[in-house]
Design a protein around this motif. Structure first.
Motif, mmCIF file in Angstrom:
data_model
loop_
_atom_site.group_PDB
_atom_site.id
_atom_site.type_symbol
_atom_site.label_atom_id
_atom_site.label_comp_id
_atom_site.label_asym_id
_atom_site.label_seq_id
_atom_site.Cartn_x
_atom_site.Cartn_y
_atom_site.Cartn_z
ATOM 1 N N GLY A 134 0.687 -1.166 0.007
ATOM 2 C CA GLY A 134 0.130 0.000 -0.148
ATOM 3 C C GLY A 134 0.972 1.339 -0.126
ATOM 4 O O GLY A 134 2.066 1.276 0.172
ATOM 5 N N ALA A 142 -12.118 6.027 6.439
ATOM 6 C CA ALA A 142 -12.523 5.335 7.453
ATOM 7 C C ALA A 142 -14.003 4.531 7.207
ATOM 8 O O ALA A 142 -14.251 3.395 7.294
ATOM 9 N N LEU A 145 -13.748 1.930 4.190
ATOM 10 C CA LEU A 145 -12.704 0.849 4.895
ATOM 11 C C LEU A 145 -13.986 -0.207 5.630
ATOM 12 O O LEU A 145 -14.007 -1.290 5.551
ATOM 13 N N ARG A 146 -14.984 0.486 6.371
ATOM 14 C CA ARG A 146 -16.099 -0.224 7.081
ATOM 15 C C ARG A 146 -16.821 -0.903 6.181
ATOM 16 O O ARG A 146 -17.340 -1.987 6.450
ATOM 17 N N HIS A 169 -4.873 -1.266 0.883
ATOM 18 C CA HIS A 169 -4.741 -1.062 2.145
ATOM 19 C C HIS A 169 -5.702 -2.098 2.852
ATOM 20 O O HIS A 169 -5.152 -2.784 4.062
ATOM 21 N N TRP A 170 -6.884 -2.359 2.557
ATOM 22 C CA TRP A 170 -7.872 -3.194 3.050
ATOM 23 C C TRP A 170 -7.285 -4.603 3.075
ATOM 24 O O TRP A 170 -7.562 -5.050 4.367
ATOM 25 N N HIS A 172 -4.194 -5.727 2.744
ATOM 26 C CA HIS A 172 -3.283 -5.900 3.920
ATOM 27 C C HIS A 172 -3.622 -5.700 5.385
ATOM 28 O O HIS A 172 -3.000 -6.639 6.289
ATOM 29 N N LEU A 173 -4.473 -4.897 5.686
ATOM 30 C CA LEU A 173 -4.932 -4.712 6.949
ATOM 31 C C LEU A 173 -5.687 -6.195 7.593
ATOM 32 O O LEU A 173 -5.715 -6.316 8.474
ATOM 33 N N HIS A 174 -6.179 -6.862 6.556
ATOM 34 C CA HIS A 174 -6.970 -7.857 7.000
ATOM 35 C C HIS A 174 -6.530 -9.286 6.365
ATOM 36 O O HIS A 174 -7.030 -10.196 6.287
ATOM 37 N N SER A 175 -5.117 -9.123 6.049
ATOM 38 C CA SER A 175 -4.452 -10.418 5.532
ATOM 39 C C SER A 175 -4.630 -11.612 6.492
ATOM 40 O O SER A 175 -4.675 -12.705 6.077
ATOM 41 N N ASP A 177 -7.102 -12.716 8.039
ATOM 42 C CA ASP A 177 -8.271 -13.344 8.125
ATOM 43 C C ASP A 177 -8.500 -13.856 6.783
ATOM 44 O O ASP A 177 -9.380 -14.834 6.813
ATOM 45 N N GLN A 182 -3.563 -14.076 -1.169
ATOM 46 C CA GLN A 182 -4.244 -12.789 -1.983
ATOM 47 C C GLN A 182 -3.957 -13.198 -3.551
ATOM 48 O O GLN A 182 -2.769 -13.386 -3.865
#
Length: 441
Positions: A134, A142, A145-146, A169-170, A172-175, A177, A182
């Motif tokens: 990212g 924000a 992203l939600r 960004h999303w 990598h943020l949730h990798s 899960d 990916q």
């Protein structure tokens, strides 16, 4: 296993000893099969083939043993022999017992046929991690992203607004899960190069998933792709898409995967037919743009030259790409604003040698995708004197009737080259207006 010394109570026979001996042999055989599973997990299939061939001859009806032999053959590049071993087991079970192989053995046979990831060697195949890194500074998204995380999300917006950055960004943020990895592809829908075909994208995905034999047709590749992802938890990022038809073959089943699509088009077909959730990414507000500048330039510098920072955010029209390019220029904020004014904004927001990072180039990719009448109206709207305009004003500029003007405005709106702010009010932000003027009439 190293402590085993051969047949228990050798040379002795009573009903009790015979029963104990038989049970011990069953336990030893079960432990041997457990050890084979571990050796397969360590990628030692090559050294197991000969050993398992002899064991299958000794225990021709043992389905677990035969499954291990099939897997060792397949991982050694001998798929045809592995499938023949299954057929032999099936025939023996039918002749001796009148039954089919167990369901788990049949599932293994199917996985070998389609060359699924689950039968590849765990040592050889690592989960794909294809999503690019990212951007170093990210903020102001924000709410968007939600909203992400549904089976299929379509992120749309004008060029340079940060769609790809949001998706990366999303992901990598949730990798954590998505343990199965990916997948990522730039579909080049709005790019200097020709758009990538769905067939080519599928070939890349299937190779990343460990599939070696890839069928030629897009329908067959799509079906194999969905089968390969069945039961997986993965993030699939389809970046820079041109149309719903380009994206649709790349959608997996909805049993654990999350798909993020980015595009400068609304991709209404994906929303209507495929149930995708659309997120329209707007330009940054003034406060969000200032916060991004603080991240890139430092809070002390922005606060010390606050009026110039506000003017810079306005000049960049709240576009993250424009703000990032401007922040890279070696000048004070007041000098930077003056430089933007002097060079006509877009010249100052070019990155030599990197069209993908230049504001003018990003705008041009959207413009070149327009039909000729819509492209002409876009150029004319750059010269409209007011802050916004109506459909009637567009009709007058283009010299067309009102229904035709509305159709052309719909094309420009869907391409995010204009914004609709009210039922009959349309606006073009400052950088796009300048780009339209520089194109001429």
């Amino acid at each position: 296993m190293a402590l085993w010394r051969g047949e228990a109570f050798a040379g002795m026979s009573t009903p009790w000893l015979d029963n104990v001996r038989e049970n011990l042999e069953k336990e030893r055989f079960g432990v041997e099969l457990d050890r084979v599973d571990l050796r397969l997990a360590l990628g030692l299939h090559g050294e197991l083939v000969t050993e398992l061939a002899a064991a299958v001859r000794e225990h021709p009806l043992d389905e677990r043993l035969t499954s291990q032999f099939m897997l060792a053959l397949y991982r050694s590049g001998r798929q045809a022999e592995a499938l023949a071993v299954y057929q032999g087991l099936r025939d023996r079970l039918a002749d001796a017992l009148g039954v089919d192989p167990l369901p788990e053995v049949q599932r293994l046979h199917t996985a070998l046929l389609r060359q699924g990831r689950e039968v590849a060697s765990p040592v050889e195949v690592q989960p794909p991690a294809q999503v690019p890194g990212g951007v170093p500074h990210f903020g102001g998204r924000a709410e968007a992203l939600r909203e992400l995380g549904r089976p299929v999300s379509v992120i749309v917006g004008t060029g340079g607004v940060g769609k790809s950055a949001l998706a990366a960004h999303w992901a990598h943020l949730h990798s954590g899960d998505f343990p199965d990895g990916q997948l990522y592809v730039n579909l080049r829908g709005y790019d200097a190069a020709e758009p990538m075909t769905a067939s080519a994208a599928l070939e890349g995905f299937l190779r990343a998933l460990g599939v070696e034999r890839i069928p030629p047709g897009v329908a067959e590749r799509s079906a194999l792709y969905r089968s390969a992802l069945a039961g997986s938890r993965m993030v699939v990022v389809l970046d820079n898409a041109r149309s719903a038809d380009q994206v649709r073959p790349l959608l997996p089943g909805r049993d654990g995967c999350v798909v993020l699509v980015t595009s400068q088009d609304d991709l209404a077909g994906l929303v209507v037919r495929d149930g995708a959730h659309r997120i329209t990414l707007g330009r940054l507000t003034e406060s969000e743009a200032l916060e991004l500048l603080r991240q890139m330039l430092g809070a002390d510098r922005v606060d010390a030259e606050f009026p110039a920072a506000v003017e810079l955010a306005r000049r960049c029209a709240g576009l993250p790409l424009a703000l990032r390019v401007a922040a890279e220029r070696p000048a004070g904020l007041a000098d930077l604003v003056a430089e933007l004014n002097g060079l006509g904004d877009l010249d100052a927001l070019d990155v030599p040698g990197d069209p993908a990072s230049s504001v003018r180039s990003v705008f041009s990719w959207s413009y070149r995708a327009l039909p000729l009448p819509a492209a002409r109206l876009f150029r004319l709207l750059g010269w409209h004197p007011g802050p916004d305009h109506s459909a009637a004003a567009a009709a007058a500029l283009a010299g067309v009737d009102l229904p035709a003007a509305r159709r052309l405005l719909d094309v420009l709106r869907a391409a995010h080259l204009i914004e609709q702010t009210a039922p009959d009010r349309f606006v073009m932000h400052g950088l796009l207006r300048l780009y339209a003027r520089q194109l001429g009439v």
